[in-house]
Scaffold this active site. Structure first.
Site, PDB file in Angstrom:
ATOM      1  N   GLY A 229       0.759  -1.234   0.000  1.00 20.15           N
ATOM      2  CA  GLY A 229       0.000   0.000   0.000  1.00 20.15           C
ATOM      3  C   GLY A 229       0.794   1.290   0.000  1.00 20.15           C
ATOM      4  CG  ASP A 230       3.348   4.468   1.639  1.00 14.46           C
ATOM      5  OD1 ASP A 230       3.305   5.150   0.593  1.00 14.46           O
ATOM      6  OD2 ASP A 230       3.713   4.922   2.730  1.00 14.46           O
ATOM      7  CG  LEU A 231       5.605  -1.111  -2.563  1.00 13.12           C
ATOM      8  CD1 LEU A 231       5.489  -2.167  -3.656  1.00 13.12           C
ATOM      9  CD2 LEU A 231       6.787  -1.420  -1.638  1.00 13.12           C
TER      10      LEU A 231
END
Length: 377
Positions: A229-231
């Site tokens: 969800g937050d690469l």
């Protein structure tokens, strides 16, 4: 960056432990002696990079760690923190460069500790994680090879989590109203005021309405999975894999920050990776094709998933820009950190909409198509 399960960014109490307190805490909770320590930047938590001195005959282990002290509000959700930590442990065992926790003296992966930060005696969840060396992608000049590898990483990571990761705490990752889940772009309606009355607000409102009409009805046709969800370009670390100064090559050496994990869809991770890799790129529109080629080398997208990619990337831009503007109003002292994406994000989002979905998709898909078929499938 995120906070909690609510449908809005929560107010939080950031930990404010001093270095002496931290050294005492590490000795008391983990039984380790700190030889040096330095703070690491963090928006809502508190992180310290430290070196551990080991006496002769002491147990084996790494010498460098990161002590992560979670803000007071997220510390009230131990199941969620456990799920994130267990996922990190699983991925490390699967060969991904993910941090792992050093167990407390009681054999636990985390400990709830008290700390007086001036706002009363609050409780903070504390974890000691192995230190991952490397340089954030944001600090290097990315090339097509690196972008391909990041797309490949995004697909491989979600595929492994969805197929093999099983733990009782995983149910906490069903975060239906989580503001950072891409399915929740429509929730931005209540925060667009923070952008002001300008052309940017018009673009964001257009994104939200198109998302409601064209993406939300198709969610059930996308393949579900667990998303990191937050690469983003600060959460992926790289090391040089060649000594060439003219054409340096890199390998991924670390994956950071699992606090935005939630159930979503494979195509979400592709869109999130594309959006964040665009931020610092000198050729942002072609980024999507390279990341997509890497992603599809592991997991080819369906026709419907590909058709939603433009609005999903636009939706993530909108989330990042609107939530940052809203949070900056609440915490003006952190405005510089919060508005990192805004420096180029508004320009990229506006350019995408000026060109239009068809033109942008053509660039992405033709760039991806140029890769050899064995690389793409």
């Amino acid at each position: 960056m995120s906070s909690g399960n609510d449908c809005q960014p929560k107010a939080f109490t950031k930990p404010a432990f001093g270095e002496k307190e931290v050294i005492e805490l590490v000795g008391r909770v983990f039984g380790l002696k700190v030889s040096w320590i330095r703070p690491l930047p963090s928006y809502q938590d508190q992180n310290f990079h430290m070196h551990i001195s080991r006496s002769k005959g002491a147990g084996e282990g790494a010498d460098e760690y990161v002590l992560k002290i979670t803000n007071s509000e997220d510390s009230q959700e131990p199941d969620l923190i456990e799920a994130q930590t267990r996922a990190m442990m699983f991925l490390s065992a699967e060969g991904f460069p993910s941090a792992t926790p050093y167990l407390t003296k009681d054999g636990n992966i985390m400990s709830l500790e008290s700390g007086d930060t001036g706002a009363g005696n609050k409780k903070y969840m504390v974890r000691l994680l192995t230190y991952l060396p490397g340089t954030p992608v944001a600090k290097i000049a990315t090339n097509s090879h690196m972008l391909f590898e990041i797309g490949k990483l995004a697909a491989s990571l979600d595929k492994a989590l969805s197929e093999k990761f099983h733990h009782p705490s995983v149910k906490s990752l069903h975060r239906g109203q989580f503001i950072w889940n891409l399915a929740n772009v429509p929730l931005l309606d209540q925060y667009v005021y923070a952008v002001g009355q300008n052309k940017y607000r018009e673009v964001v409102e257009q994104v939200i309405e198109l998302f409601k009409g064209k993406v939300i009805p198709k969610l059930s046709s996308f393949r579900a999975c667990l998303n990191h969800g937050d690469l983003n370009d600060h959460n992926i670390l790289v090391d040089p894999s060649s000594a060439s100064l003219e054409n340096p090559q890199y390998r991924v050496s670390g994956i950071l920050d699992f606090s935005d994990m939630s159930y979503g869809y494979f195509v979400f991770e592709a869109a999130i990776a594309i959006m964040y890799m665009m931020i610092e790129s000198p050729d942002p529109l072609r980024v999507g094709g390279h990341v997509l080629a890497g992603f599809e080398s592991v997991l080819p997208l369906t026709e419907e998933e590909r058709g939603a990619l433009f609005l999903l990337v636009s939706g993530r831009f909108a989330q990042s820009l609107v939530i940052a503007a809203h949070t900056a109003l609440l915490y003006p002292e952190n405005e510089e950190y919060l508005m990192i994406t805004a420096k180029t994000g508004w320009k990229h989002l506006t350019t995408m909409f000026e060109l239009g979905q068809e033109a942008v998709e053509r660039i992405w898909f033709e760039t991806a198509q140029a890769y050899p078929s064995q690389a793409r499938a």
